[in-house]
Design an enzyme around this catalytic site. Structure first.
Site, PDB file in Angstrom:
ATOM      1  N   PRO A  10       1.765   5.013   3.794  1.00  0.00           N
ATOM      2  CA  PRO A  10       0.606   5.858   3.560  1.00  0.00           C
ATOM      3  C   PRO A  10      -0.692   5.298   4.132  1.00  0.00           C
ATOM      4  O   PRO A  10      -0.931   4.096   4.085  1.00  0.00           O
ATOM      5  CB  PRO A  10       0.527   5.958   2.037  1.00  0.00           C
ATOM      6  CG  PRO A  10       1.279   4.789   1.529  1.00  0.00           C
ATOM      7  CD  PRO A  10       2.338   4.509   2.540  1.00  0.00           C
ATOM      8  N   ASN A  11      -1.468   6.212   4.676  1.00  0.00           N
ATOM      9  CA  ASN A  11      -2.809   5.963   5.202  1.00  0.00           C
ATOM     10  C   ASN A  11      -2.837   5.185   6.509  1.00  0.00           C
ATOM     11  O   ASN A  11      -3.906   5.016   7.089  1.00  0.00           O
ATOM     12  CB  ASN A  11      -3.694   5.278   4.156  1.00  0.00           C
ATOM     13  CG  ASN A  11      -3.814   6.094   2.894  1.00  0.00           C
ATOM     14  OD1 ASN A  11      -4.132   7.277   2.952  1.00  0.00           O
ATOM     15  ND2 ASN A  11      -3.523   5.490   1.755  1.00  0.00           N
ATOM     16  N   ARG A  18     -10.187   3.849   9.353  1.00  0.00           N
ATOM     17  CA  ARG A  18     -10.243   3.489   7.929  1.00  0.00           C
ATOM     18  C   ARG A  18     -10.535   2.004   7.751  1.00  0.00           C
ATOM     19  O   ARG A  18      -9.777   1.159   8.218  1.00  0.00           O
ATOM     20  CB  ARG A  18      -8.898   3.829   7.284  1.00  0.00           C
ATOM     21  CG  ARG A  18      -8.790   3.421   5.844  1.00  0.00           C
ATOM     22  CD  ARG A  18      -7.396   3.749   5.292  1.00  0.00           C
ATOM     23  NE  ARG A  18      -7.264   3.198   3.973  1.00  0.00           N
ATOM     24  CZ  ARG A  18      -6.299   2.365   3.615  1.00  0.00           C
ATOM     25  NH1 ARG A  18      -5.360   2.019   4.468  1.00  0.00           N
ATOM     26  NH2 ARG A  18      -6.255   1.885   2.386  1.00  0.00           N
ATOM     27  N   TYR A  23      -8.889  -3.639   8.271  1.00  0.00           N
ATOM     28  CA  TYR A  23      -7.687  -3.332   9.047  1.00  0.00           C
ATOM     29  C   TYR A  23      -7.891  -3.389  10.560  1.00  0.00           C
ATOM     30  O   TYR A  23      -6.937  -3.204  11.306  1.00  0.00           O
ATOM     31  CB  TYR A  23      -7.156  -1.938   8.650  1.00  0.00           C
ATOM     32  CG  TYR A  23      -6.820  -1.855   7.188  1.00  0.00           C
ATOM     33  CD1 TYR A  23      -5.740  -2.563   6.665  1.00  0.00           C
ATOM     34  CD2 TYR A  23      -7.585  -1.089   6.328  1.00  0.00           C
ATOM     35  CE1 TYR A  23      -5.435  -2.502   5.325  1.00  0.00           C
ATOM     36  CE2 TYR A  23      -7.281  -1.017   4.977  1.00  0.00           C
ATOM     37  CZ  TYR A  23      -6.216  -1.729   4.482  1.00  0.00           C
ATOM     38  OH  TYR A  23      -5.903  -1.676   3.146  1.00  0.00           O
ATOM     39  N   ASN A  74       5.782  -1.590   7.196  1.00  0.00           N
ATOM     40  CA  ASN A  74       4.443  -1.729   6.642  1.00  0.00           C
ATOM     41  C   ASN A  74       4.327  -0.586   5.642  1.00  0.00           C
ATOM     42  O   ASN A  74       4.039   0.548   6.009  1.00  0.00           O
ATOM     43  CB  ASN A  74       3.367  -1.635   7.723  1.00  0.00           C
ATOM     44  CG  ASN A  74       1.974  -1.862   7.158  1.00  0.00           C
ATOM     45  OD1 ASN A  74       1.753  -1.732   5.961  1.00  0.00           O
ATOM     46  ND2 ASN A  74       1.037  -2.196   8.027  1.00  0.00           N
ATOM     47  N   ALA A  77       0.212   0.698   0.450  1.00  0.00           N
ATOM     48  CA  ALA A  77       0.100   0.536  -1.009  1.00  0.00           C
ATOM     49  C   ALA A  77       1.444   0.648  -1.725  1.00  0.00           C
ATOM     50  O   ALA A  77       1.602   0.114  -2.822  1.00  0.00           O
ATOM     51  CB  ALA A  77      -0.884   1.560  -1.573  1.00  0.00           C
ATOM     52  N   HIS A  80       3.349  -2.389  -3.486  1.00  0.00           N
ATOM     53  CA  HIS A  80       3.026  -2.985  -4.769  1.00  0.00           C
ATOM     54  C   HIS A  80       3.669  -2.293  -5.971  1.00  0.00           C
ATOM     55  O   HIS A  80       3.594  -2.810  -7.083  1.00  0.00           O
ATOM     56  CB  HIS A  80       1.503  -3.027  -4.923  1.00  0.00           C
ATOM     57  CG  HIS A  80       0.838  -3.544  -3.684  1.00  0.00           C
ATOM     58  ND1 HIS A  80       0.992  -4.848  -3.247  1.00  0.00           N
ATOM     59  CD2 HIS A  80       0.086  -2.917  -2.751  1.00  0.00           C
ATOM     60  CE1 HIS A  80       0.329  -4.997  -2.109  1.00  0.00           C
ATOM     61  NE2 HIS A  80      -0.220  -3.845  -1.788  1.00  0.00           N
ATOM     62  N   ASP A  87      14.961  -0.573  -3.773  1.00  0.00           N
ATOM     63  CA  ASP A  87      16.368  -0.203  -3.923  1.00  0.00           C
ATOM     64  C   ASP A  87      16.971   0.231  -2.592  1.00  0.00           C
ATOM     65  O   ASP A  87      18.102  -0.134  -2.265  1.00  0.00           O
ATOM     66  CB  ASP A  87      16.519   0.920  -4.952  1.00  0.00           C
ATOM     67  CG  ASP A  87      16.282   0.447  -6.374  1.00  0.00           C
ATOM     68  OD1 ASP A  87      16.258  -0.775  -6.610  1.00  0.00           O
ATOM     69  OD2 ASP A  87      16.117   1.313  -7.255  1.00  0.00           O
ATOM     70  N   GLU A  98       8.892  -7.336   6.148  1.00  0.00           N
ATOM     71  CA  GLU A  98       7.731  -6.699   5.529  1.00  0.00           C
ATOM     72  C   GLU A  98       6.502  -7.097   6.348  1.00  0.00           C
ATOM     73  O   GLU A  98       6.345  -8.264   6.703  1.00  0.00           O
ATOM     74  CB  GLU A  98       7.597  -7.194   4.089  1.00  0.00           C
ATOM     75  CG  GLU A  98       6.404  -6.684   3.348  1.00  0.00           C
ATOM     76  CD  GLU A  98       6.292  -7.299   1.950  1.00  0.00           C
ATOM     77  OE1 GLU A  98       5.287  -7.008   1.299  1.00  0.00           O
ATOM     78  OE2 GLU A  98       7.197  -8.048   1.513  1.00  0.00           O
ATOM     79  N   HIS A 100       2.135  -6.617   7.032  1.00  0.00           N
ATOM     80  CA  HIS A 100       0.805  -6.200   6.572  1.00  0.00           C
ATOM     81  C   HIS A 100      -0.233  -6.648   7.581  1.00  0.00           C
ATOM     82  O   HIS A 100      -0.181  -7.789   8.059  1.00  0.00           O
ATOM     83  CB  HIS A 100       0.462  -6.818   5.220  1.00  0.00           C
ATOM     84  CG  HIS A 100       1.439  -6.484   4.157  1.00  0.00           C
ATOM     85  ND1 HIS A 100       1.438  -5.268   3.512  1.00  0.00           N
ATOM     86  CD2 HIS A 100       2.484  -7.184   3.645  1.00  0.00           C
ATOM     87  CE1 HIS A 100       2.424  -5.250   2.639  1.00  0.00           C
ATOM     88  NE2 HIS A 100       3.080  -6.390   2.709  1.00  0.00           N
ATOM     89  N   SER A 102      -3.558  -6.907   6.867  1.00  0.00           N
ATOM     90  CA  SER A 102      -4.416  -7.830   6.123  1.00  0.00           C
ATOM     91  C   SER A 102      -3.527  -8.770   5.304  1.00  0.00           C
ATOM     92  O   SER A 102      -2.306  -8.621   5.283  1.00  0.00           O
ATOM     93  CB  SER A 102      -5.360  -7.048   5.204  1.00  0.00           C
ATOM     94  OG  SER A 102      -4.636  -6.387   4.189  1.00  0.00           O
ATOM     95  N   ARG A 107      -6.797 -10.407  -1.243  1.00  0.00           N
ATOM     96  CA  ARG A 107      -7.494  -9.176  -1.616  1.00  0.00           C
ATOM     97  C   ARG A 107      -7.444  -8.940  -3.124  1.00  0.00           C
ATOM     98  O   ARG A 107      -7.236  -9.873  -3.891  1.00  0.00           O
ATOM     99  CB  ARG A 107      -6.895  -8.016  -0.823  1.00  0.00           C
ATOM    100  CG  ARG A 107      -7.109  -8.242   0.688  1.00  0.00           C
ATOM    101  CD  ARG A 107      -6.747  -7.097   1.546  1.00  0.00           C
ATOM    102  NE  ARG A 107      -7.506  -5.904   1.174  1.00  0.00           N
ATOM    103  CZ  ARG A 107      -7.112  -4.685   1.486  1.00  0.00           C
ATOM    104  NH1 ARG A 107      -5.992  -4.483   2.156  1.00  0.00           N
ATOM    105  NH2 ARG A 107      -7.835  -3.640   1.133  1.00  0.00           N
ATOM    106  N   ARG A 111      -2.951  -6.137  -5.409  1.00  0.00           N
ATOM    107  CA  ARG A 111      -2.226  -6.228  -4.138  1.00  0.00           C
ATOM    108  C   ARG A 111      -1.375  -7.505  -4.024  1.00  0.00           C
ATOM    109  O   ARG A 111      -0.639  -7.671  -3.069  1.00  0.00           O
ATOM    110  CB  ARG A 111      -3.196  -6.185  -2.962  1.00  0.00           C
ATOM    111  CG  ARG A 111      -3.937  -4.876  -2.826  1.00  0.00           C
ATOM    112  CD  ARG A 111      -4.810  -4.888  -1.575  1.00  0.00           C
ATOM    113  NE  ARG A 111      -5.726  -3.792  -1.538  1.00  0.00           N
ATOM    114  CZ  ARG A 111      -5.476  -2.598  -0.994  1.00  0.00           C
ATOM    115  NH1 ARG A 111      -4.298  -2.379  -0.448  1.00  0.00           N
ATOM    116  NH2 ARG A 111      -6.380  -1.650  -0.997  1.00  0.00           N
TER     117      ARG A 111
END
Length: 147
Positions: A10-11, A18, A23, A74, A77, A80, A87, A98, A100, A102, A107, A111
């Site tokens: 998302p985002n 943004r 970012y 990535n 949110a 978290h 699963d 995984e 990210h 940032s 942060r 997070r």
């Protein structure tokens, strides 16, 4: 040649606009192009999906089973709290990274927990756009080590 699935949560479609102070100014299209170029340099193919919907990410992970050698995720949110992704990743037997832009540990406290970390092979965080290159390099190294 292996297929690597790059998933963006998302985002991330708003990257470049943004919160550039967090970012960066690199767009998602530019990050995908960097990952694709890196994958090709190792003789691998990259497939990308961006979605703002948790279920679509679960479906993509399920669809990667037996089809893709690795997933770079990535999850934004969702990292978290989205145990459905945990699963789904648990049922996937390829390389799992995984990613990210940032550093979540530097942060807000909410997070700091990754529900994905226990089921992935590694986490790359805090390197900005360069993390996408590093993630694909890590996948390539892991694929070399697996039978």
């Amino acid at each position: 040649m292996a297929k690597i699935l790059l998933l963006s949560g998302p985002n991330l479609n708003l990257l470049g606009e943004r919160e550039p102070e967090i970012y960066g100014t690199t767009t998602l299209d530019e990050l995908v192009a960097l990952a694709e170029k890196t994958a090709q340099s190792f003789g691998h193919e990259l497939e990308h999906l961006q979605t703002n919907h948790e279920g679509a990410l679960v479906d993509a992970i399920h669809g990667a089973r037996g089809r893709c050698a690795a997933i770079v995720l990535n999850a934004g949110a969702f990292t978290h709290y989205a145990y459905s992704l945990t699963d789904a990743l648990s049922a996937y037997d390829g390389v799992k990274i995984e990613l990210h832009l940032s550093n979540p540990e530097a942060r807000e406290p909410w997070r700091h927990l990754s529900v994905l970390a226990p089921v992935v092979d590694g986490t790359i965080a805090g390197l900005g756009a360069e993390g996408y290159r590093v993630a694909i390099e890590a996948v390539a190294a892991q694929l070399k080590e697996r039978p």
